[in-house]
Design a protein around this motif. Structure first.
Motif, mmCIF file in Angstrom:
data_model
loop_
_atom_site.group_PDB
_atom_site.id
_atom_site.type_symbol
_atom_site.label_atom_id
_atom_site.label_comp_id
_atom_site.label_asym_id
_atom_site.label_seq_id
_atom_site.Cartn_x
_atom_site.Cartn_y
_atom_site.Cartn_z
ATOM 1 N N UNK A 29 -12.429 -27.231 -26.300
ATOM 2 C CA UNK A 29 -13.261 -26.080 -25.942
ATOM 3 C C UNK A 29 -14.721 -26.256 -26.344
ATOM 4 N N UNK A 30 -15.052 -27.432 -26.848
ATOM 5 C CA UNK A 30 -16.418 -27.696 -27.296
ATOM 6 C C UNK A 30 -17.432 -27.619 -26.160
ATOM 7 N N UNK A 31 -16.981 -27.780 -24.923
ATOM 8 C CA UNK A 31 -17.884 -27.731 -23.770
ATOM 9 C C UNK A 31 -18.130 -26.323 -23.252
ATOM 10 N N UNK A 32 -17.669 -25.320 -23.971
ATOM 11 C CA UNK A 32 -17.931 -23.936 -23.561
ATOM 12 C C UNK A 32 -19.438 -23.685 -23.507
ATOM 13 N N UNK A 33 -19.895 -22.989 -22.475
ATOM 14 C CA UNK A 33 -21.326 -22.709 -22.337
ATOM 15 C C UNK A 33 -21.779 -21.624 -23.291
ATOM 16 N N UNK A 34 -20.884 -20.685 -23.578
ATOM 17 C CA UNK A 34 -21.179 -19.604 -24.522
ATOM 18 C C UNK A 34 -19.971 -19.410 -25.429
ATOM 19 N N UNK A 35 -20.254 -19.073 -26.665
ATOM 20 C CA UNK A 35 -19.191 -18.818 -27.639
ATOM 21 C C UNK A 35 -19.411 -17.423 -28.211
ATOM 22 N N UNK A 36 -18.672 -16.459 -27.674
ATOM 23 C CA UNK A 36 -18.833 -15.076 -28.098
ATOM 24 C C UNK A 36 -17.883 -14.784 -29.257
ATOM 25 N N UNK A 37 -18.449 -14.466 -30.416
ATOM 26 C CA UNK A 37 -17.611 -14.211 -31.588
ATOM 27 C C UNK A 37 -16.924 -12.845 -31.510
ATOM 28 N N UNK A 51 -16.592 -9.229 -28.603
ATOM 29 C CA UNK A 51 -16.878 -8.818 -27.228
ATOM 30 C C UNK A 51 -18.291 -8.308 -26.994
ATOM 31 N N UNK A 52 -18.845 -7.568 -27.937
ATOM 32 C CA UNK A 52 -20.179 -7.000 -27.735
ATOM 33 C C UNK A 52 -21.268 -8.072 -27.635
ATOM 34 N N UNK A 53 -20.989 -9.296 -28.079
ATOM 35 C CA UNK A 53 -21.958 -10.379 -27.926
ATOM 36 C C UNK A 53 -22.265 -10.653 -26.453
ATOM 37 N N UNK A 54 -21.327 -10.347 -25.583
ATOM 38 C CA UNK A 54 -21.514 -10.585 -24.147
ATOM 39 C C UNK A 54 -22.703 -9.785 -23.623
ATOM 40 N N UNK A 55 -22.993 -8.655 -24.223
ATOM 41 C CA UNK A 55 -24.078 -7.796 -23.773
ATOM 42 C C UNK A 55 -25.440 -8.453 -23.946
#
Length: 211
Positions: free
Chosen positions: A188-196, A198-202
């Motif tokens: 999963x190291x190639x994930x473009x975003x790592x949201x810790x 749910x509210x980080x998505x905002x």
């Protein structure tokens, strides 16, 4: 980002035990020597693919037994903290459009998602019975892009497994890891975003801190 496509299991709703406990029980009753860790590895893909990976021979029969047991584990499912707040804010922005693209069929979706009211925040839905190939193939996400009339350059798929990551990148959209469930390690190291959470998505359009 203006187009947000979400996985369900392990992303919006914690359904792991709801699915995996009856699967474990079913496999053991059919003579398969498996552990919870074995079945956990196939969480998040279509049921038939999961059973094939686990070496099940009579896939149709075993799947029927498995799904017949799920109703006894519905109380194991819960919406992750922060999901409703996040979806409500994304949905309230007229510049955003939201979709769900899930390995569930429509009846499973209504059983697992509608009861929590989450479908109210989405513009469209894609179910596994609408496409030919499940994740890690891009079919689910491509169908979501099509239904949203989305620009892939401003589309993100948010999920929790390596299958989600592979499907997103195969569809040429960004992938956001549901880090509240899965750590950004290994495949999963190639994930473009790592949201810790749910509210980080905002804040995805405001910061690159989640890379």
């Amino acid at each position: 980002m203006n187009y947000y496509i979400f996985d369900v299991d392990g992303t919006l709703i914690d359904t792991e035990k709801m699915y995996m406990l009856p699967l474990l029980k079913t496999l053991r009753s059919n003579g398969y020597d498996v552990t919870y860790q074995d079945v956990e590895k196939v969480f998040g893909i279509t049921a038939s693919d999961a059973l094939k990976i686990l070496g099940v021979q009579e896939v149709t029969a075993v799947q029927k037994q498995w799904f017949g047991q799920i109703k006894n584990y519905l109380n194991e499912a819960r919406v992750y903290d922060g999901i409703i707040e996040t979806l409500a804010k994304l949905h309230a922005d007229p510049n955003n459009r939201l979709a769900i693209a899930t390995s569930k069929i429509e009846s499973e979706f209504h059983r697992d998602v509608t009861r929590f009211g989450l479908d109210d925040y989405f513009d469209t839905f894609v179910f596994s019975n609408e496409i030919k190939h499940g994740k890690p193939a891009p079919d689910l996400i491509l169908k979501g892009v099509e239904k949203l009339s989305a620009d892939p350059q401003t589309t993100i798929y948010i999920g929790d497994t390596v299958y989600d990551l592979q499907a997103a990148h195969a569809a040429h959209v960004a992938f956001g890891l549901a880090g509240w469930r899965t750590a950004k390690t290994g495949a999963l190291a190639d994930s473009d975003y790592n949201f810790k959470r749910p509210t980080d998505i905002l804040s995805v359009n405001l910061s690159t801190d989640f890379k």
